[in-house]
Design a protein around this motif. Structure first.
Motif, PDB file in Angstrom:
ATOM      1  N   ARG A  86       0.839  -1.185   0.000  1.00 28.14           N
ATOM      2  CA  ARG A  86       0.000   0.000   0.000  1.00 28.14           C
ATOM      3  C   ARG A  86       0.881   1.245   0.000  1.00 28.14           C
ATOM      4  NH1 ARG A  86      -2.895  -3.496  -1.075  1.00 28.14           N
ATOM      5  NH2 ARG A  86      -4.920  -4.078  -0.174  1.00 28.14           N
ATOM      6  N   GLU A  87       0.339   2.334  -0.505  1.00 27.16           N
ATOM      7  CA  GLU A  87       1.059   3.601  -0.460  1.00 27.16           C
ATOM      8  C   GLU A  87       0.941   4.233   0.918  1.00 27.16           C
ATOM      9  OE1 GLU A  87       2.722   5.894  -3.073  1.00 27.16           O
ATOM     10  OE2 GLU A  87       3.250   3.793  -3.370  1.00 27.16           O
ATOM     11  N   GLU A  88      -0.207   4.010   1.582  1.00 27.26           N
ATOM     12  CA  GLU A  88      -0.448   4.641   2.857  1.00 27.26           C
ATOM     13  C   GLU A  88      -0.988   3.635   3.864  1.00 27.26           C
ATOM     14  OE1 GLU A  88      -1.785   8.880   2.881  1.00 27.26           O
ATOM     15  OE2 GLU A  88      -2.635   8.328   0.937  1.00 27.26           O
ATOM     16  N   TRP A  89      -0.912   4.011   5.128  1.00 26.32           N
ATOM     17  CA  TRP A  89      -1.415   3.198   6.221  1.00 26.32           C
ATOM     18  C   TRP A  89      -2.931   3.056   6.095  1.00 26.32           C
ATOM     19  CZ3 TRP A  89       1.129   0.598  10.058  1.00 26.32           C
ATOM     20  CH2 TRP A  89       0.346   0.099  11.111  1.00 26.32           C
ATOM     21  N   THR A  90      -3.422   1.821   6.270  1.00 23.66           N
ATOM     22  CA  THR A  90      -4.849   1.546   6.203  1.00 23.66           C
ATOM     23  C   THR A  90      -5.274   0.906   7.515  1.00 23.66           C
ATOM     24  OG1 THR A  90      -4.663   1.144   3.811  1.00 23.66           O
ATOM     25  CG2 THR A  90      -6.673   0.382   4.906  1.00 23.66           C
ATOM     26  N   SER A  91      -6.096   1.597   8.281  1.00 23.97           N
ATOM     27  CA  SER A  91      -6.451   1.131   9.620  1.00 23.97           C
ATOM     28  C   SER A  91      -7.171  -0.206   9.592  1.00 23.97           C
ATOM     29  CB  SER A  91      -7.317   2.179  10.328  1.00 23.97           C
ATOM     30  OG  SER A  91      -8.492   2.458   9.574  1.00 23.97           O
ATOM     31  N   SER A  92      -7.901  -0.491   8.524  1.00 24.39           N
ATOM     32  CA  SER A  92      -8.631  -1.756   8.442  1.00 24.39           C
ATOM     33  C   SER A  92      -7.730  -2.932   8.064  1.00 24.39           C
ATOM     34  CB  SER A  92      -9.763  -1.645   7.423  1.00 24.39           C
ATOM     35  OG  SER A  92      -9.249  -1.343   6.128  1.00 24.39           O
ATOM     36  N   LEU A  93      -6.516  -2.634   7.612  1.00 25.12           N
ATOM     37  CA  LEU A  93      -5.598  -3.683   7.168  1.00 25.12           C
ATOM     38  C   LEU A  93      -4.403  -3.839   8.103  1.00 25.12           C
ATOM     39  CD1 LEU A  93      -4.619  -5.693   4.948  1.00 25.12           C
ATOM     40  CD2 LEU A  93      -3.497  -3.735   3.843  1.00 25.12           C
ATOM     41  N   HIS A  94      -3.831  -2.726   8.530  1.00 27.15           N
ATOM     42  CA  HIS A  94      -2.596  -2.763   9.300  1.00 27.15           C
ATOM     43  C   HIS A  94      -2.846  -2.778  10.807  1.00 27.15           C
ATOM     44  CE1 HIS A  94      -1.358  -0.939   5.359  1.00 27.15           C
ATOM     45  NE2 HIS A  94      -0.454  -1.907   5.482  1.00 27.15           N
ATOM     46  N   ASN A  95      -1.834  -3.238  11.540  1.00 26.93           N
ATOM     47  CA  ASN A  95      -1.937  -3.409  12.981  1.00 26.93           C
ATOM     48  C   ASN A  95      -1.563  -2.107  13.699  1.00 26.93           C
ATOM     49  OD1 ASN A  95      -1.663  -4.148  15.692  1.00 26.93           O
ATOM     50  ND2 ASN A  95      -0.919  -6.190  15.199  1.00 26.93           N
ATOM     51  N   GLN A  96      -2.500  -1.546  14.450  1.00 30.41           N
ATOM     52  CA  GLN A  96      -2.282  -0.282  15.139  1.00 30.41           C
ATOM     53  C   GLN A  96      -1.127  -0.358  16.130  1.00 30.41           C
ATOM     54  OE1 GLN A  96      -3.644   2.614  14.550  1.00 30.41           O
ATOM     55  NE2 GLN A  96      -2.745   3.730  16.279  1.00 30.41           N
ATOM     56  N   GLU A  97      -0.835  -1.558  16.648  1.00 31.15           N
ATOM     57  CA  GLU A  97       0.249  -1.710  17.618  1.00 31.15           C
ATOM     58  C   GLU A  97       1.611  -1.308  17.036  1.00 31.15           C
ATOM     59  OE1 GLU A  97      -1.450  -5.314  20.433  1.00 31.15           O
ATOM     60  OE2 GLU A  97      -0.183  -5.803  18.712  1.00 31.15           O
ATOM     61  N   VAL A  98       1.752  -1.395  15.716  1.00 33.44           N
ATOM     62  CA  VAL A  98       3.004  -0.992  15.072  1.00 33.44           C
ATOM     63  C   VAL A  98       3.267   0.489  15.324  1.00 33.44           C
ATOM     64  CG1 VAL A  98       4.168  -0.689  12.851  1.00 33.44           C
ATOM     65  CG2 VAL A  98       2.890  -2.782  13.311  1.00 33.44           C
ATOM     66  N   LEU A  99       2.219   1.310  15.251  1.00 36.61           N
ATOM     67  CA  LEU A  99       2.359   2.746  15.434  1.00 36.61           C
ATOM     68  C   LEU A  99       2.538   3.134  16.892  1.00 36.61           C
ATOM     69  CD1 LEU A  99      -0.394   4.056  12.983  1.00 36.61           C
ATOM     70  CD2 LEU A  99       2.005   3.550  12.507  1.00 36.61           C
ATOM     71  N   GLU A 100       2.222   2.231  17.794  1.00 37.64           N
ATOM     72  CA  GLU A 100       2.275   2.549  19.221  1.00 37.64           C
ATOM     73  C   GLU A 100       3.589   2.149  19.872  1.00 37.64           C
ATOM     74  OE1 GLU A 100      -1.157   0.527  20.704  1.00 37.64           O
ATOM     75  OE2 GLU A 100      -2.570   1.978  19.833  1.00 37.64           O
ATOM     76  N   MET A 101       4.519   1.597  19.093  1.00 42.41           N
ATOM     77  CA  MET A 101       5.814   1.232  19.650  1.00 42.41           C
ATOM     78  C   MET A 101       6.586   2.497  20.037  1.00 42.41           C
ATOM     79  SD  MET A 101       6.942  -1.899  17.132  1.00 42.41           S
ATOM     80  CE  MET A 101       8.426  -2.217  18.096  1.00 42.41           C
ATOM     81  N   PRO A 102       7.162   2.538  21.234  1.00 42.74           N
ATOM     82  CA  PRO A 102       7.846   3.760  21.683  1.00 42.74           C
ATOM     83  C   PRO A 102       9.199   3.949  21.015  1.00 42.74           C
ATOM     84  CG  PRO A 102       8.087   2.022  23.318  1.00 42.74           C
ATOM     85  CD  PRO A 102       7.161   1.481  22.259  1.00 42.74           C
ATOM     86  N   ASP A 103       9.602   5.205  20.858  1.00 46.85           N
ATOM     87  CA  ASP A 103      10.938   5.537  20.349  1.00 46.85           C
ATOM     88  C   ASP A 103      11.931   5.527  21.503  1.00 46.85           C
ATOM     89  OD1 ASP A 103      10.609   6.074  17.534  1.00 46.85           O
ATOM     90  OD2 ASP A 103       9.422   7.811  18.114  1.00 46.85           O
ATOM     91  N   SER A 104      13.110   4.952  21.276  1.00 53.75           N
ATOM     92  CA  SER A 104      14.148   4.973  22.304  1.00 53.75           C
ATOM     93  C   SER A 104      14.965   6.258  22.237  1.00 53.75           C
ATOM     94  CB  SER A 104      15.070   3.757  22.163  1.00 53.75           C
ATOM     95  OG  SER A 104      15.661   3.727  20.882  1.00 53.75           O
ATOM     96  N   ILE A 105      15.055   6.856  21.042  1.00 49.16           N
ATOM     97  CA  ILE A 105      15.765   8.128  20.867  1.00 49.16           C
ATOM     98  C   ILE A 105      15.001   8.961  19.849  1.00 49.16           C
ATOM     99  CG2 ILE A 105      18.015   7.059  21.325  1.00 49.16           C
ATOM    100  CD1 ILE A 105      18.595   7.267  18.330  1.00 49.16           C
TER     101      ILE A 105
END
Length: 309
Positions: A86-105
Protein backbone atom coordinates in the motif's frame (compact mmCIF):
# COMPACT_ATOMS: atom_id res chain seq x y z
CA UNK A 1 22.05 -12.58 10.66
CA UNK A 2 19.39 -14.52 12.52
CA UNK A 3 16.43 -12.40 13.64
CA UNK A 4 14.42 -15.44 14.71
CA UNK A 5 15.94 -18.90 14.88
CA UNK A 6 13.71 -21.75 16.02
CA UNK A 7 12.88 -25.29 15.01
CA UNK A 8 10.00 -24.18 12.76
CA UNK A 9 10.48 -20.46 12.06
CA UNK A 10 13.55 -18.97 10.37
CA UNK A 11 13.75 -15.21 9.86
CA UNK A 12 17.06 -13.81 8.65
CA UNK A 13 18.28 -10.24 8.06
CA UNK A 14 20.67 -8.71 5.57
CA UNK A 15 22.88 -5.99 7.06
CA UNK A 16 24.95 -3.64 4.93
CA UNK A 17 28.48 -3.46 6.35
CA UNK A 18 29.38 -2.75 9.96
CA UNK A 19 27.10 0.29 10.04
CA UNK A 20 24.25 -2.10 10.74
CA UNK A 21 21.94 -0.72 8.04
CA UNK A 22 18.97 -3.09 7.76
CA UNK A 23 18.68 -3.94 4.05
CA UNK A 24 16.38 -6.96 3.86
CA UNK A 25 14.84 -10.01 5.49
CA UNK A 26 14.14 -13.58 4.45
CA UNK A 27 11.57 -15.99 5.91
CA UNK A 28 11.63 -19.78 5.68
CA UNK A 29 11.71 -22.94 7.74
CA UNK A 30 9.30 -25.86 8.19
CA UNK A 31 6.33 -23.59 8.98
CA UNK A 32 6.54 -22.28 5.38
CA UNK A 33 6.21 -25.77 3.87
CA UNK A 34 9.30 -25.34 1.69
CA UNK A 35 8.45 -21.79 0.56
CA UNK A 36 10.53 -18.67 1.11
CA UNK A 37 9.71 -14.96 1.33
CA UNK A 38 12.30 -12.22 0.82
CA UNK A 39 12.00 -8.43 0.95
CA UNK A 40 15.08 -6.30 0.27
CA UNK A 41 16.03 -2.70 -0.42
CA UNK A 42 17.40 -2.24 -3.93
CA UNK A 43 20.11 0.05 -2.58
CA UNK A 44 21.96 -3.12 -1.61
CA UNK A 45 22.73 -3.79 -5.26
CA UNK A 46 25.04 -1.42 -7.17
CA UNK A 47 23.16 -2.28 -10.36
CA UNK A 48 19.87 -0.95 -9.04
CA UNK A 49 18.19 1.70 -11.17
CA UNK A 50 15.78 2.64 -8.36
CA UNK A 51 17.68 3.01 -5.07
CA UNK A 52 15.42 3.06 -2.03
CA UNK A 53 12.68 0.94 -3.57
CA UNK A 54 11.80 -2.47 -2.16
CA UNK A 55 11.57 -5.80 -3.96
CA UNK A 56 9.50 -8.72 -2.65
CA UNK A 57 10.19 -12.29 -3.77
CA UNK A 58 8.20 -15.45 -3.13
CA UNK A 59 10.15 -18.61 -3.95
CA UNK A 60 12.56 -16.38 -5.87
CA UNK A 61 9.90 -14.81 -8.08
CA UNK A 62 8.90 -11.12 -7.82
CA UNK A 63 5.51 -10.39 -6.25
CA UNK A 64 3.56 -7.19 -5.51
CA UNK A 65 4.94 -5.56 -8.67
CA UNK A 66 1.67 -4.93 -10.53
CA UNK A 67 0.45 -1.84 -8.69
CA UNK A 68 -2.84 -0.13 -9.43
CA UNK A 69 -3.21 3.62 -9.89
CA UNK A 70 -3.01 4.13 -6.11
CA UNK A 71 0.17 2.06 -5.70
CA UNK A 72 -1.64 -0.97 -4.23
CA UNK A 73 -0.94 -4.62 -4.95
CA UNK A 74 -1.89 -7.97 -3.40
CA UNK A 75 -0.63 -11.54 -3.53
CA UNK A 76 -1.83 -14.79 -1.99
CA UNK A 77 -0.46 -18.30 -1.65
CA UNK A 78 -3.25 -20.26 0.09
CA UNK A 79 -2.45 -21.32 3.67
CA UNK A 80 1.05 -19.80 3.41
CA UNK A 81 1.07 -16.10 2.59
CA UNK A 82 -1.16 -13.06 2.29
CA UNK A 83 0.89 -10.11 1.04
CA UNK A 84 -0.11 -6.51 0.43
CA UNK A 85 1.60 -3.35 -0.74
CA UNK A 86 0.00 0.00 0.00
CA UNK A 87 1.06 3.60 -0.46
CA UNK A 88 -0.45 4.64 2.86
CA UNK A 89 -1.41 3.20 6.22
CA UNK A 90 -4.85 1.55 6.20
CA UNK A 91 -6.45 1.13 9.62
CA UNK A 92 -8.63 -1.76 8.44
CA UNK A 93 -5.60 -3.68 7.17
CA UNK A 94 -2.60 -2.76 9.30
CA UNK A 95 -1.94 -3.41 12.98
CA UNK A 96 -2.28 -0.28 15.14
CA UNK A 97 0.25 -1.71 17.62
CA UNK A 98 3.00 -0.99 15.07
CA UNK A 99 2.36 2.75 15.43
CA UNK A 100 2.27 2.55 19.22
CA UNK A 101 5.81 1.23 19.65
CA UNK A 102 7.85 3.76 21.68
CA UNK A 103 10.94 5.54 20.35
CA UNK A 104 14.15 4.97 22.30
CA UNK A 105 15.76 8.13 20.87
CA UNK A 106 14.82 11.07 18.64
CA UNK A 107 15.59 9.62 15.20
CA UNK A 108 16.77 12.06 12.53
CA UNK A 109 14.73 10.21 9.91
CA UNK A 110 11.52 10.74 11.86
CA UNK A 111 9.60 9.18 14.72
CA UNK A 112 8.69 5.51 14.62
CA UNK A 113 5.02 6.06 13.62
CA UNK A 114 6.08 8.41 10.81
CA UNK A 115 8.06 5.59 9.19
CA UNK A 116 4.78 3.84 8.38
CA UNK A 117 2.53 6.81 7.62
CA UNK A 118 2.19 9.58 5.03
CA UNK A 119 3.29 7.56 2.01
CA UNK A 120 6.55 6.16 3.41
CA UNK A 121 9.55 5.75 1.14
CA UNK A 122 9.51 2.45 -0.73
CA UNK A 123 5.86 1.78 0.04
CA UNK A 124 4.18 -0.03 2.94
CA UNK A 125 4.41 -3.83 2.87
CA UNK A 126 2.45 -6.31 4.98
CA UNK A 127 3.02 -10.07 5.07
CA UNK A 128 0.70 -12.45 6.95
CA UNK A 129 2.23 -15.89 7.47
CA UNK A 130 1.32 -19.16 9.20
CA UNK A 131 1.16 -19.26 13.03
CA UNK A 132 -0.26 -15.74 13.04
CA UNK A 133 3.12 -14.19 12.20
CA UNK A 134 2.95 -10.73 10.61
CA UNK A 135 5.73 -8.55 9.21
CA UNK A 136 5.16 -4.88 8.40
CA UNK A 137 7.92 -3.02 6.54
CA UNK A 138 8.77 0.18 4.66
CA UNK A 139 11.85 1.54 2.90
CA UNK A 140 12.40 4.37 5.39
CA UNK A 141 15.96 4.47 6.77
CA UNK A 142 16.83 1.71 4.23
CA UNK A 143 14.27 -0.59 5.90
CA UNK A 144 12.04 -0.30 8.95
CA UNK A 145 10.18 -3.45 9.96
CA UNK A 146 8.13 -4.97 12.78
CA UNK A 147 7.72 -8.70 13.36
CA UNK A 148 4.63 -9.77 15.28
CA UNK A 149 4.63 -13.36 16.50
CA UNK A 150 4.02 -15.54 19.53
CA UNK A 151 6.83 -17.29 21.44
CA UNK A 152 7.82 -20.63 19.96
CA UNK A 153 6.87 -23.58 22.14
CA UNK A 154 10.33 -25.16 21.82
CA UNK A 155 12.21 -21.90 22.27
CA UNK A 156 13.92 -19.46 19.93
CA UNK A 157 17.01 -17.29 19.64
CA UNK A 158 18.48 -14.60 17.41
CA UNK A 159 18.65 -10.82 17.43
CA UNK A 160 14.94 -10.54 18.30
CA UNK A 161 15.63 -12.31 21.59
CA UNK A 162 14.27 -15.45 23.21
CA UNK A 163 10.76 -14.11 24.01
CA UNK A 164 10.92 -15.07 27.69
CA UNK A 165 9.77 -11.59 28.85
CA UNK A 166 13.20 -10.92 30.40
CA UNK A 167 15.04 -8.22 28.44
CA UNK A 168 18.15 -8.56 30.59
CA UNK A 169 19.17 -11.75 28.77
CA UNK A 170 18.50 -10.26 25.31
CA UNK A 171 20.78 -7.22 25.37
CA UNK A 172 23.08 -5.14 27.53
CA UNK A 173 23.51 -1.34 27.49
CA UNK A 174 26.27 0.13 25.34
CA UNK A 175 29.38 1.23 27.26
CA UNK A 176 29.35 4.89 28.24
CA UNK A 177 31.27 6.92 25.68
CA UNK A 178 30.87 4.37 22.87
CA UNK A 179 28.18 6.50 21.18
CA UNK A 180 26.95 10.09 21.43
CA UNK A 181 24.72 10.61 24.51
CA UNK A 182 21.65 11.40 22.39
CA UNK A 183 21.89 8.05 20.55
CA UNK A 184 23.35 5.68 23.12
CA UNK A 185 19.90 4.31 24.00
CA UNK A 186 19.75 2.83 20.49
CA UNK A 187 23.15 1.13 20.74
CA UNK A 188 22.25 -1.74 23.08
CA UNK A 189 24.47 -4.77 22.45
CA UNK A 190 22.69 -8.09 21.81
CA UNK A 191 23.56 -11.06 24.01
CA UNK A 192 22.37 -14.65 24.06
CA UNK A 193 22.20 -17.43 21.49
CA UNK A 194 21.73 -17.34 17.72
CA UNK A 195 23.91 -14.25 17.12
CA UNK A 196 26.43 -15.96 14.84
CA UNK A 197 26.43 -15.29 11.11
CA UNK A 198 24.09 -17.54 9.15
CA UNK A 199 26.12 -20.31 7.47
CA UNK A 200 25.85 -20.58 3.69
CA UNK A 201 24.07 -23.92 4.02
CA UNK A 202 21.17 -22.22 5.87
CA UNK A 203 21.27 -18.82 4.15
CA UNK A 204 17.81 -18.22 2.67
CA UNK A 205 19.08 -15.37 0.48
CA UNK A 206 21.35 -17.82 -1.36
CA UNK A 207 18.53 -20.16 -2.37
CA UNK A 208 17.50 -18.08 -5.39
CA UNK A 209 19.48 -16.54 -8.21
CA UNK A 210 17.85 -13.13 -7.72
CA UNK A 211 19.29 -12.78 -4.22
CA UNK A 212 22.22 -15.21 -4.19
CA UNK A 213 24.75 -12.44 -4.75
CA UNK A 214 23.27 -9.87 -2.39
CA UNK A 215 25.75 -10.77 0.33
CA UNK A 216 28.56 -9.94 -2.09
CA UNK A 217 27.55 -6.29 -1.71
CA UNK A 218 27.47 -6.41 2.10
CA UNK A 219 30.54 -6.62 4.29
CA UNK A 220 30.57 -9.69 6.52
CA UNK A 221 32.59 -10.14 9.69
CA UNK A 222 34.80 -13.08 10.72
CA UNK A 223 32.87 -15.78 12.50
CA UNK A 224 32.47 -15.06 16.20
CA UNK A 225 33.01 -11.30 15.91
CA UNK A 226 30.24 -8.80 16.47
CA UNK A 227 29.76 -5.64 14.44
CA UNK A 228 31.55 -2.61 15.90
CA UNK A 229 29.68 0.60 16.58
CA UNK A 230 29.67 2.91 13.58
CA UNK A 231 31.96 5.89 13.87
CA UNK A 232 30.44 9.34 13.92
CA UNK A 233 33.56 10.70 12.20
CA UNK A 234 32.55 12.13 8.79
CA UNK A 235 34.30 11.17 5.56
CA UNK A 236 36.85 13.33 3.80
CA UNK A 237 37.77 14.74 0.39
CA UNK A 238 35.49 14.11 -2.55
CA UNK A 239 33.21 11.85 -0.49
CA UNK A 240 32.58 14.66 1.97
CA UNK A 241 31.95 17.12 -0.85
CA UNK A 242 29.39 14.76 -2.41
CA UNK A 243 27.64 14.27 0.94
CA UNK A 244 27.53 18.01 1.64
CA UNK A 245 26.16 18.67 -1.85
CA UNK A 246 23.37 16.10 -1.42
CA UNK A 247 22.36 17.51 1.97
CA UNK A 248 22.78 21.25 1.35
CA UNK A 249 19.04 21.86 0.94
CA UNK A 250 18.13 20.68 4.47
CA UNK A 251 17.57 23.81 6.64
CA UNK A 252 18.05 22.22 10.07
CA UNK A 253 21.74 22.08 10.99
CA UNK A 254 21.23 18.99 13.16
CA UNK A 255 19.40 17.04 10.47
CA UNK A 256 21.80 18.25 7.78
CA UNK A 257 24.75 16.90 9.77
CA UNK A 258 22.92 13.60 10.31
CA UNK A 259 22.29 13.45 6.55
CA UNK A 260 26.00 13.96 5.80
CA UNK A 261 27.02 11.21 8.23
CA UNK A 262 24.42 8.81 6.77
CA UNK A 263 25.72 9.33 3.24
CA UNK A 264 29.37 9.08 4.33
CA UNK A 265 28.76 5.78 6.13
CA UNK A 266 26.61 4.19 3.45
CA UNK A 267 27.73 5.78 0.19
CA UNK A 268 24.03 6.22 -0.66
CA UNK A 269 23.05 9.75 -1.68
CA UNK A 270 19.37 8.72 -1.50
CA UNK A 271 19.69 8.96 2.30
CA UNK A 272 19.28 12.72 1.91
CA UNK A 273 15.72 12.19 0.71
CA UNK A 274 14.73 10.36 3.89
CA UNK A 275 16.08 13.08 6.17
CA UNK A 276 14.47 15.83 4.07
CA UNK A 277 11.09 14.08 4.12
CA UNK A 278 11.30 13.73 7.90
CA UNK A 279 11.91 17.47 8.31
CA UNK A 280 9.13 18.40 5.88
CA UNK A 281 6.72 16.17 7.81
CA UNK A 282 7.76 17.75 11.11
CA UNK A 283 7.30 21.26 9.71
CA UNK A 284 3.86 20.40 8.32
CA UNK A 285 2.75 18.91 11.62
CA UNK A 286 3.98 21.87 13.64
CA UNK A 287 2.65 24.33 11.06
CA UNK A 288 -0.88 22.98 11.48
CA UNK A 289 -0.62 23.37 15.24
CA UNK A 290 -1.10 19.67 15.90
CA UNK A 291 -0.08 18.47 19.36
CA UNK A 292 3.28 16.69 19.49
CA UNK A 293 3.91 14.22 22.31
CA UNK A 294 6.87 15.31 24.46
CA UNK A 295 6.35 13.12 27.53
CA UNK A 296 3.98 12.23 30.34
CA UNK A 297 3.05 14.88 32.90
CA UNK A 298 0.44 15.94 35.43
CA UNK A 299 -2.34 18.52 35.41
CA UNK A 300 -2.06 21.49 37.80
CA UNK A 301 -4.15 24.57 38.47
CA UNK A 302 -3.04 28.22 38.40
CA UNK A 303 -1.38 27.73 41.80
CA UNK A 304 0.57 24.67 40.64
CA UNK A 305 -1.55 22.35 42.76
CA UNK A 306 -2.40 18.93 41.36
CA UNK A 307 -5.96 18.09 40.44
CA UNK A 308 -7.61 15.32 42.40
CA UNK A 309 -10.29 12.94 41.16
Amino acid sequence: LWLVKSEDVWIQALSKSATGDFMGFAVGGPFMNGHTLILYNNTVSPDSSAPGSLTALFDGEPILTDWDAEGNADFEEPSILLAARREEWTSSLHNQEVLEMPDSINWTVGSWPSRFQNKPMGGLYLFKLPQGIEITATGVDFMSAVIKMAPQAKGQSGYCGNFNNDMSDDFEPAPIGSAPPQTIAAWNRPIGDGLDLVPDSENLFKLHSATANLSAYTASLPEGESAPLASAQPCEGSHMEAAEKACEGIPSATMRQACIIDICLTGNAAAAGGVAQAEILEERVNGRGLPVFVGHGTCVDTQDKHFRV
